[in-house]
Design an enzyme around this catalytic site. Structure first.
Site, PDB file in Angstrom:
ATOM      1  N   ASP A 106      49.826  42.171  50.199  1.00  0.00           N
ATOM      2  CA  ASP A 106      49.710  41.294  49.555  1.00  0.00           C
ATOM      3  C   ASP A 106      48.995  40.288  50.654  1.00  0.00           C
ATOM      4  O   ASP A 106      48.542  39.245  50.110  1.00  0.00           O
ATOM      5  CB  ASP A 106      51.219  40.042  48.785  1.00  0.00           C
ATOM      6  CG  ASP A 106      52.145  40.611  48.396  1.00  0.00           C
ATOM      7  OD1 ASP A 106      51.569  41.377  47.208  1.00  0.00           O
ATOM      8  OD2 ASP A 106      52.958  40.656  47.580  1.00  0.00           O
ATOM      9  N   HIS A 133      46.407  44.477  46.923  1.00  0.00           N
ATOM     10  CA  HIS A 133      48.135  43.960  46.276  1.00  0.00           C
ATOM     11  C   HIS A 133      48.340  42.957  45.438  1.00  0.00           C
ATOM     12  O   HIS A 133      47.997  42.371  45.559  1.00  0.00           O
ATOM     13  CB  HIS A 133      49.190  44.057  46.654  1.00  0.00           C
ATOM     14  CG  HIS A 133      49.961  44.326  45.735  1.00  0.00           C
ATOM     15  ND1 HIS A 133      51.061  43.248  45.889  1.00  0.00           N
ATOM     16  CD2 HIS A 133      50.668  45.188  45.258  1.00  0.00           C
ATOM     17  CE1 HIS A 133      52.236  44.014  44.356  1.00  0.00           C
ATOM     18  NE2 HIS A 133      51.718  45.328  44.227  1.00  0.00           N
ATOM     19  N   ARG A 134      47.057  43.227  43.758  1.00  0.00           N
ATOM     20  CA  ARG A 134      46.875  42.422  43.431  1.00  0.00           C
ATOM     21  C   ARG A 134      46.259  40.946  43.041  1.00  0.00           C
ATOM     22  O   ARG A 134      46.652  40.539  42.998  1.00  0.00           O
ATOM     23  CB  ARG A 134      48.086  41.537  42.402  1.00  0.00           C
ATOM     24  CG  ARG A 134      49.122  42.446  42.152  1.00  0.00           C
ATOM     25  CD  ARG A 134      50.812  41.999  41.319  1.00  0.00           C
ATOM     26  NE  ARG A 134      52.065  43.233  41.996  1.00  0.00           N
ATOM     27  CZ  ARG A 134      53.090  42.890  41.257  1.00  0.00           C
ATOM     28  NH1 ARG A 134      53.735  41.451  41.704  1.00  0.00           N
ATOM     29  NH2 ARG A 134      54.225  43.602  41.317  1.00  0.00           N
ATOM     30  N   LYS A 150      50.033  50.414  33.367  1.00  0.00           N
ATOM     31  CA  LYS A 150      52.084  49.884  33.085  1.00  0.00           C
ATOM     32  C   LYS A 150      52.530  49.610  32.553  1.00  0.00           C
ATOM     33  O   LYS A 150      51.972  49.524  30.863  1.00  0.00           O
ATOM     34  CB  LYS A 150      51.838  47.984  34.170  1.00  0.00           C
ATOM     35  CG  LYS A 150      52.562  47.385  34.474  1.00  0.00           C
ATOM     36  CD  LYS A 150      52.633  47.857  35.881  1.00  0.00           C
ATOM     37  CE  LYS A 150      53.804  47.109  36.104  1.00  0.00           C
ATOM     38  NZ  LYS A 150      54.457  47.571  37.740  1.00  0.00           N
TER      39      LYS A 150
END
Length: 269
Positions: A264, A36-37, A139
């Site tokens: 994450d 995630h990111r 986004k």
């Protein structure tokens, strides 16, 4: 007596291993690992450091967020403003790429990341596109007219839409944007992001409406139950669950036979 006891112990151990082995998840059901990111639990999100860490941890995909600058350049950042993740202030759409890349995008997380910068989408692709799959989130696309065409052109320019059709997945909460992207690149799988309110969750009517353009339905972890996953699969979709931060949730989701986990902390798998 000792030989009988040894034989019984042997039989018990064999039986125990058979039972334990039968409870393992088949390899085909092991969910794909999505950073995630990048690895946002360990590094400042959506930075080169975060993406490198995620790859080091063995992700199958990197999840990234795309927005657009004042001079119509694609950049990787989650928020519509730069306030939270840089030392600057303002909206992404009001600043040029040069202005954005002059900012410190890492110190907010830890001083050792002070040299991290906001990445352009093209720069990101140059460095990471051949190393792993990409889960690209459009986004707030309503803020950026034409963003779908720009993303599609960047992918086409590099030949990233050929071959393995699941190497690139594009997702968003904005269903109109997803429909536009699907028309541009119908070979690229589309994921609908959902974070439903209330107890009803997703209706069958909604799921059916996604089928004209989407291959994935990607719900927030707070929505998840076995019945919802079963219905998503029944309608022919795969599902990627976000955002998973606890090991106990990973074990639960594996039992639900989901297709991918967005986390994450990619090493909690």
């Amino acid at each position: 007596m000792r030989s009988i006891a040894s034989l019984l112990l042997f039989i018990f151990m064999v039986a125990f291993r058979m039972v334990k082995g039968s409870t393992r998840i088949p390899k085909s059901q092991i969910p794909i690992k999505i950073g995630h990111r990048g690895a946002a639990g360990y590094c400042p999100e959506n930075t080169a450091a975060s993406f490198k860490k995620a790859i080091e941890l063995g992700v199958d995909y990197l999840e990234i967020d795309i927005q657009m600058t004042r001079d119509n350049k694609l950049v990787i950042i989650h928020d519509p403003t730069i306030n939270r993740t840089t030392n600057g202030k303002g909206h992404v759409k009001d600043l040029t790429l040069k202005e954005l890349q002059a900012l410190d995008a890492g110190s907010w997380f830890h001083p050792k990341f002070s040299k991290e910068k906001i990445l352009s989408f093209s720069g990101f692709l140059d460095e990471f596109a051949e190393k792993t799959g990409l889960l690209i989130e459009l986004k707030k696309p309503s803020l950026y007219p034409g963003i779908e065409e720009k993303v599609a052109n960047e992918l086409l320019k590099r030949g990233l839409t050929k071959g393995d059709t699941d190497k690139i997945i594009v997702q968003s909460f904005d269903q109109n944007s997803l429909k536009r992207f699907h028309k541009l690149l119908p070979s690229v799988p589309i994921g609908v992001l959902v974070k439903k309110r209330g107890v009803k969750g997703l209706s069958n009517k909604e799921l059916q409406s996604f089928s004209t353009y989407a291959a994935y339905v990607n719900p927030k972890i707070t929505m998840i139950n076995k019945r919802l996953i079963r219905r998503i699969h029944h309608h022919g979709f795969k599902t990627l669950v976000w955002t998973v931060r606890k090991k106990k949730d990973v074990h639960l989701l594996k039992r639900y036979n989901i297709d991918g986990i967005i986390s994450d902390f990619p090493d909690i798998f």
